[in-house]
Design a protein around this motif. Structure first.
Motif, PDB file in Angstrom:
ATOM      1  N   THR A 271       0.957  -1.467  -0.006  1.00 29.68           N
ATOM      2  CA  THR A 271      -0.040   0.073   0.245  1.00 29.68           C
ATOM      3  C   THR A 271       0.676   1.337   0.131  1.00 29.68           C
ATOM      4  N   GLU A 272       0.283   2.231  -1.195  1.00 29.84           N
ATOM      5  CA  GLU A 272       1.571   3.712  -0.226  1.00 29.84           C
ATOM      6  C   GLU A 272       0.250   4.540  -0.833  1.00 29.84           C
ATOM      7  N   LEU A 273       0.790   5.524  -0.049  1.00 31.66           N
ATOM      8  CA  LEU A 273       0.359   6.369   0.352  1.00 31.66           C
ATOM      9  C   LEU A 273       0.929   7.835  -0.903  1.00 31.66           C
ATOM     10  N   LEU A 274      -0.305   8.437  -1.357  1.00 24.39           N
ATOM     11  CA  LEU A 274      -0.193   9.341  -2.278  1.00 24.39           C
ATOM     12  C   LEU A 274      -0.736  10.921  -1.767  1.00 24.39           C
ATOM     13  N   HIS A 275       0.083  11.702  -1.919  1.00 26.92           N
ATOM     14  CA  HIS A 275      -0.442  12.891  -1.383  1.00 26.92           C
ATOM     15  C   HIS A 275       0.822  14.115  -2.223  1.00 26.92           C
ATOM     16  N   PRO A 276      -0.809  15.857  -2.551  1.00 29.53           N
ATOM     17  CA  PRO A 276       0.700  16.981  -3.331  1.00 29.53           C
ATOM     18  C   PRO A 276       2.141  17.196  -2.086  1.00 29.53           C
ATOM     19  N   ALA A 277       2.632  17.803  -3.568  1.00 27.65           N
ATOM     20  CA  ALA A 277       4.252  18.422  -2.833  1.00 27.65           C
ATOM     21  C   ALA A 277       4.069  19.048  -1.190  1.00 27.65           C
ATOM     22  N   ASP A 278       2.762  19.582  -1.230  1.00 30.98           N
ATOM     23  CA  ASP A 278       2.395  20.722  -0.092  1.00 30.98           C
ATOM     24  C   ASP A 278       1.288  20.416   0.569  1.00 30.98           C
ATOM     25  N   PRO A 279       1.088  19.311   1.112  1.00 30.39           N
ATOM     26  CA  PRO A 279      -0.191  18.304   1.926  1.00 30.39           C
ATOM     27  C   PRO A 279      -1.036  19.719   2.863  1.00 30.39           C
ATOM     28  N   SER A 280      -2.079  19.523   3.218  1.00 37.43           N
ATOM     29  CA  SER A 280      -2.750  20.104   4.119  1.00 37.43           C
ATOM     30  C   SER A 280      -2.149  19.959   6.179  1.00 37.43           C
ATOM     31  N   THR A 281      -2.226  20.664   6.690  1.00 42.30           N
ATOM     32  CA  THR A 281      -1.821  19.946   8.419  1.00 42.30           C
ATOM     33  C   THR A 281      -2.616  18.784   8.361  1.00 42.30           C
ATOM     34  N   PRO A 282      -3.821  18.482   8.349  1.00 40.28           N
ATOM     35  CA  PRO A 282      -3.949  16.504   8.500  1.00 40.28           C
ATOM     36  C   PRO A 282      -3.484  16.111   8.075  1.00 40.28           C
ATOM     37  N   ALA A 283      -3.785  16.333   6.753  1.00 41.26           N
ATOM     38  CA  ALA A 283      -2.450  15.284   5.807  1.00 41.26           C
ATOM     39  C   ALA A 283      -1.628  15.109   5.921  1.00 41.26           C
ATOM     40  N   ARG A 284      -0.459  16.278   6.599  1.00 42.92           N
ATOM     41  CA  ARG A 284       0.702  15.936   7.043  1.00 42.92           C
ATOM     42  C   ARG A 284       0.548  15.327   8.503  1.00 42.92           C
ATOM     43  N   ARG A 285       0.003  15.374   8.904  1.00 44.85           N
ATOM     44  CA  ARG A 285      -0.302  14.226  10.336  1.00 44.85           C
ATOM     45  C   ARG A 285      -1.324  12.885   9.922  1.00 44.85           C
ATOM     46  N   LEU A 286      -1.553  12.775   9.264  1.00 37.26           N
ATOM     47  CA  LEU A 286      -2.180  11.748   8.909  1.00 37.26           C
ATOM     48  C   LEU A 286      -0.812  10.290   8.333  1.00 37.26           C
ATOM     49  N   THR A 287       0.089  11.534   7.297  1.00 40.77           N
ATOM     50  CA  THR A 287       1.272  11.048   6.581  1.00 40.77           C
ATOM     51  C   THR A 287       1.674  10.539   7.333  1.00 40.77           C
ATOM     52  N   GLY A 288       2.440  11.435   8.573  1.00 38.28           N
ATOM     53  CA  GLY A 288       3.372  10.669   9.542  1.00 38.28           C
ATOM     54  C   GLY A 288       2.600   9.567  10.766  1.00 38.28           C
ATOM     55  N   LEU A 289       0.868   9.298  10.769  1.00 35.85           N
ATOM     56  CA  LEU A 289       1.144   8.068  11.621  1.00 35.85           C
ATOM     57  C   LEU A 289       0.833   6.513  10.145  1.00 35.85           C
ATOM     58  N   LEU A 290       1.295   6.573   9.319  1.00 34.50           N
ATOM     59  CA  LEU A 290       1.206   5.762   8.702  1.00 34.50           C
ATOM     60  C   LEU A 290       2.016   5.160   7.290  1.00 34.50           C
ATOM     61  N   THR A 291       2.876   6.511   7.847  1.00 30.53           N
ATOM     62  CA  THR A 291       4.485   6.004   7.379  1.00 30.53           C
ATOM     63  C   THR A 291       5.103   6.122   8.608  1.00 30.53           C
ATOM     64  N   HIS A 292       4.965   5.864   9.937  1.00 33.33           N
ATOM     65  CA  HIS A 292       5.370   5.573  11.281  1.00 33.33           C
ATOM     66  C   HIS A 292       6.820   6.937  10.814  1.00 33.33           C
ATOM     67  N   ARG A 293       5.970   7.956  10.671  1.00 33.37           N
ATOM     68  CA  ARG A 293       7.135   9.079  11.367  1.00 33.37           C
ATOM     69  C   ARG A 293       6.908  10.024  12.456  1.00 33.37           C
ATOM     70  N   ASP A 294       6.015   9.258  12.844  1.00 34.54           N
ATOM     71  CA  ASP A 294       5.311   9.750  14.254  1.00 34.54           C
ATOM     72  C   ASP A 294       6.045   9.294  15.218  1.00 34.54           C
ATOM     73  N   GLY A 295       6.603   7.980  15.169  1.00 32.11           N
ATOM     74  CA  GLY A 295       7.704   6.987  15.431  1.00 32.11           C
ATOM     75  C   GLY A 295       6.710   6.282  16.116  1.00 32.11           C
ATOM     76  N   SER A 296       5.647   6.062  15.973  1.00 34.42           N
ATOM     77  CA  SER A 296       4.945   4.614  16.092  1.00 34.42           C
ATOM     78  C   SER A 296       4.643   3.523  14.991  1.00 34.42           C
ATOM     79  N   ARG A 297       4.129   2.536  15.130  1.00 34.11           N
ATOM     80  CA  ARG A 297       4.439   1.231  14.147  1.00 34.11           C
ATOM     81  C   ARG A 297       3.159   0.757  13.766  1.00 34.11           C
ATOM     82  N   VAL A 298       2.316   0.781  12.227  1.00 30.25           N
ATOM     83  CA  VAL A 298       1.422   0.800  12.327  1.00 30.25           C
ATOM     84  C   VAL A 298       2.030  -0.191  10.602  1.00 30.25           C
ATOM     85  N   HIS A 299       0.994  -1.644  11.512  1.00 34.61           N
ATOM     86  CA  HIS A 299       1.676  -3.132   9.979  1.00 34.61           C
ATOM     87  C   HIS A 299       0.373  -3.030  10.207  1.00 34.61           C
TER      88      HIS A 299
END
Length: 303
Positions: A271-299
């Motif tokens: 599964t891949e996540l697509l977003h524009p080069a300048d995502p909105s704040t909610p989109a940026r936060r969800l991107t971090g959660l889905l790609t583990h950039r917030d320190g979480s692990r979502v398998h």
């Protein structure tokens, strides 16, 4: 090449009618005829047969380019419009059916727990996910497919859109309960190439993709399932209309079928996540959660 003329050309061939294309576009039939004539004059070749309405060989070749050209023009307009958008607490997520599962739902729950966000989730076909993101009708897209481990999905040129890995997990073939092969611990896809298959291009792994990754003929459809209803696909498989390949965690939870893991070739459901080069704040936060950039692990295969 005038995009207005190109849009009319696509509408005429999609509807196979000048009058229906005129109605869909809000033009007169005479205007549609003039648009086609002008495009043919510009390109120096006949593109549309009039009786019955059909593409000429040159028109068929142009149709291979036209939808992508029109989409990129609309995407460019949407990309510029994003530069002037106001901050928003709304998030629209477009997902292909097999990309929307428990990990995504948990990430959305964490997002809403950390900030006040109104969320809309749209389940659409794989090509529609790309279109929704490129044209700014969705803030984020989740798109699934099969690939070798750690390889990206084969996607078209998406311009300035960013693509990130969200998850990888095992694949399974779904068999009707009681099928002789349903008792196996694992299966080889190449051994099943001549079996009866359900062609479900937006929900299961598309059959042309199976032919490509297995390097084998076969995988011919006995039944076609169009749309995004995974449970409907499972009901067809349970009634012995054919086989399909789905991500293992999803397949294992479907009623009436048995999910048997794919052993060979060595592939993953990605599964891949697509977003524009300048995502909105909610989109940026969800991107971090889905790609583990917030320190979480979502398998993908988490409980």
């Amino acid at each position: 090449m005038d995009p207005h003329l190109l849009r009319t050309f696509v509408a005429v061939l999609d509807h196979r009618s000048f009058s229906l294309a005129a109605s869909a576009l809000g033009y007169t039939q005479s205007a549609v005829s003039q648009h086609i004539a002008a495009l043919e004059a510009d390109l120096g070749t006949r593109l549309v047969e009039r009786r019955p309405v059909a593409a000429t060989p040159a028109g068929a070749r142009l149709m291979e380019h036209a939808p992508a050209l029109l989409l990129r023009l609309e995407a460019a307009r949407a990309d510029l419009a994003r530069l002037h958008r106001a901050p928003s607490d709304r998030l629209t997520l477009a997902c292909s059916p097999a990309a929307l599962g428990a990990p995504v739902a948990r990430a959305l729950a964490r997002l809403r727990a950390s900030a006040r966000v109104d969320v809309e989730v749209r389940v659409v076909g794989r090509e529609a996910v790309i279109e929704e993101v490129l044209t700014a009708r969705a803030d984020l897209g989740l798109l699934d497919g099969v690939a070798a481990p750690s390889d990206p999905l084969p996607l078209p040129d998406l311009g300035p859109t960013v693509t990130l890995a969200a998850s990888e997990g095992p694949l399974a073939v779904i068999f009707p309960d009681g099928h002789p092969l349903a008792e196996r611990d694992a299966v080889r896809l190449t051994d099943l190439a001549q079996a009866q298959w359900i062609d479900s291009p937006d929900t299961a792994v598309p059959l042309d993709r199976l032919r490509a990754v297995c390097g084998a003929d076969g995988f011919r459809p006995r039944f076609r399932h169009l749309g995004t209803d995974i449970h409907g696909l499972a009901a067809l498989a349970a009634a012995d209309h054919g086989l399909a390949v789905l991500p293992l965690p999803l397949a294992a939870a479907l009623p009436g079928v048995t999910a048997v893991p794919v052993r060979h070739p060595r592939l993953v459901h990605r599964t891949e996540l697509l977003h524009p080069a300048d995502p909105s704040t909610p989109a940026r936060r969800l991107t971090g959660l889905l790609t583990h950039r917030d320190g979480s692990r979502v398998h993908e295969d988490a409980d």
